[in-house]
Write an enzyme that holds these catalytic residues in place. Structure first.
Site, short mmCIF file in Angstrom:
data_model
loop_
_atom_site.label_atom_id
_atom_site.label_comp_id
_atom_site.label_asym_id
_atom_site.label_seq_id
_atom_site.Cartn_x
_atom_site.Cartn_y
_atom_site.Cartn_z
CB THR A 96 3.51 16.24 -7.59
OG1 THR A 96 2.98 15.90 -6.32
CG2 THR A 96 3.58 17.74 -7.73
CE LYS A 171 2.57 18.43 -3.95
NZ LYS A 171 2.81 17.59 -2.84
CE LYS A 246 7.42 16.36 -9.42
NZ LYS A 246 6.89 15.04 -9.15
P1 NAD Z 1 9.35 7.23 -6.13
O1 NAD Z 1 10.42 7.53 -7.14
O2 NAD Z 1 9.70 6.55 -4.85
O3 NAD Z 1 8.19 6.36 -6.84
C1 NAD Z 1 7.81 6.51 -8.19
C2 NAD Z 1 7.69 5.11 -8.75
O4 NAD Z 1 7.19 5.18 -10.09
C3 NAD Z 1 9.04 4.39 -8.80
O5 NAD Z 1 8.96 3.20 -8.06
C4 NAD Z 1 9.24 4.13 -10.30
O6 NAD Z 1 9.90 2.91 -10.57
C5 NAD Z 1 7.81 4.12 -10.80
N1 NAD Z 1 7.70 4.35 -12.24
C6 NAD Z 1 8.25 5.33 -12.98
N2 NAD Z 1 7.90 5.19 -14.28
C7 NAD Z 1 7.10 4.11 -14.34
C8 NAD Z 1 6.44 3.44 -15.40
N3 NAD Z 1 6.53 3.88 -16.66
N4 NAD Z 1 5.72 2.34 -15.11
C9 NAD Z 1 5.62 1.89 -13.84
N5 NAD Z 1 6.23 2.46 -12.79
C10 NAD Z 1 6.97 3.57 -13.04
O7 NAD Z 1 8.63 8.63 -5.85
P2 NAD Z 1 7.61 8.97 -4.64
O8 NAD Z 1 8.36 9.62 -3.54
O9 NAD Z 1 6.75 7.79 -4.38
O10 NAD Z 1 6.74 10.13 -5.33
C11 NAD Z 1 5.72 9.84 -6.28
C12 NAD Z 1 4.98 11.12 -6.60
O11 NAD Z 1 4.43 11.66 -5.40
C13 NAD Z 1 5.87 12.22 -7.19
O12 NAD Z 1 5.15 12.86 -8.21
C14 NAD Z 1 6.15 13.13 -6.02
O13 NAD Z 1 6.39 14.46 -6.42
C15 NAD Z 1 4.84 13.01 -5.25
N6 NAD Z 1 4.96 13.30 -3.82
C16 NAD Z 1 5.94 12.73 -3.06
C17 NAD Z 1 6.03 13.02 -1.70
C18 NAD Z 1 7.10 12.39 -0.83
O14 NAD Z 1 7.26 12.84 0.31
N7 NAD Z 1 7.81 11.36 -1.29
C19 NAD Z 1 5.11 13.89 -1.10
C20 NAD Z 1 4.08 14.42 -1.88
C21 NAD Z 1 4.02 14.12 -3.24
#
Ligand code: NAD
Length: 299
Positions: A96, A171, A246
């Site tokens: 997102t 979204k 966010k």
């Molecule tokens: P998270 O922080 O658990 O996962 C993100 C991952 O990206 C982390 O493991 C981090 O180490 C990795 N990362 C960051 N920079 C990086 C790079 N340069 N190279 C490689 N890896 C990198 O977050 P999440 O909960 O998995 O959410 C991910 C996305 O999904 C976000 O944009 C969030 O807004 C969206 N989202 C999350 C949810 C939820 O319920 N968790 C629901 C809908 C949407």
């Protein structure tokens, strides 16, 4: 079966990548956090050392990153995905992120001869694990058709919302409705309490009347009426207040950019900011009812 690269193996990306593995695809994965990579390897994935290595020699690359700056770095940074991928690689960004970053990255990918869609999700970690996410997809028709079979492995509803960035637009518009709707649903339950109206009675009436909403009938912010809602487990997330903030801030950023009037969206963002600042960032977003209940008492 396809060769797929997956970058961002966090709370969402980890289970999404595992579903691609379970469907029989060969998946290489990369994350900055070693434990996340290890979990992915334990599930049958292959570890890559960099984002570029993940994108080389694959049919499709999927990314699930925290925010726009991470997506820009991973795609357009030196040695990043766009430079490293073979021409014509399909790129799916499910993070997102802000609409402008999504459109900039998609343009860079298409200019370099690749196909790209933005495909943010709703459904949370539970949906990622169960493979029942909703994907809101922006991009050319041909790119959408190529992405669909992969998205169907990770999700249940796959909706083409239009050109590049429109998945992100859908979204944030959806979540702006949700944030505002949750707040006013909480306000109604607090007001009912003070007026001596039983929460279950309000639920029974409004769930079949014009006040009906997802926040009320699926995610009810008071314990009792919907046993599966976070209110029944002391607002353990679910979808955290930080994540709602966010998305509301992304909606405000987008509204400013195109001169759209969103006063209730702005107020919802301000209230979620106050709630997060009170130490509740990791609490479920429906927990904002506690702040609303206390606000008048504190004044
Ligand atoms: P998270 O922080 O658990 O996962 C993100 C991952 O990206 C982390 O493991 C981090 O180490 C990795 N990362 C960051 N920079 C990086 C790079 N340069 N190279 C490689 N890896 C990198 O977050 P999440 O909960 O998995 O959410 C991910 C996305 O999904 C976000 O944009 C969030 O807004 C969206 N989202 C999350 C949810 C939820 O319920 N968790 C629901 C809908 C949407």
């Amino acid at each position: 079966m396809a060769n797929i690269g997956f970058i961002g193996l966090g709370n969402m990306g980890g289970p999404m990548a595992q579903n691609l593995l379970k469907a029989g695809h060969a998946v290489k994965g990369f994350d900055l956090v070693a434990e996340s990579v290890q979990r992915f390897v334990d599930a049958g994935g292959r570890a890559a050392a960099t984002a570029g290595e993940t994108a080389a020699d694959v049919d499709a690359i999927v990314t699930m990153l925290p925010a726009g700056k991470h997506a820009r770095a991973v795609y357009t940074g030196e040695g990043g995905v766009i430079a490293a991928a073979a021409p014509g690689t399909l790129m799916i960004d499910s993070s997102t992120i802000d609409v402008v970053s999504a459109r900039d990255v998609a343009k860079a990918a298409v200019d370099a001869g690749h196909a790209m869609v933005d495909a943010p999700v709703s459904g949370g970690v539970g949906g990622a694990e169960a493979g029942t996410l909703t994907f809101m997809v922006g991009g050319e028709d041909a790119a959408f058709e190529r992405a669909k079979p992969y998205l169907e492995v990770m999700g249940k509803n796959i909706v083409h919302a239009g050109g590049a960035g429109n998945g992100q637009a859908a979204k944030i518009c959806n979540n702006m409705m949700l944030g505002a709707e949750m707040i006013v649903t909480c306000e109604a339950f607090v007001l009912a309490e003070k007026l001596g109206l039983d929460a279950q009675k309000l639920f029974d009436i409004s769930s079949t009347a014009s006040g009906q909403s997802w926040s009320l009938t699926t995610y009810c912010p008071v314990p009792g009426p919907i046993p599966t809602s976070p209110a029944n487990r002391d607002y353990q997330a679910g979808f955290t207040a930080a994540m709602m903030l966010k998305d509301l801030l992304l909606a405000q950023e987008a509204a400013d950019a195109v001169d759209a009037s969103t006063p209730i969206g702005a107020e919802a963002a301000a209230l979620y900011r106050a709630y997060c600042d009170s130490g509740a960032a990791e609490v479920d977003f429906s927990g904002i009812i506690k702040m609303l209940r206390d606000m008048r008492e504190g004044s």
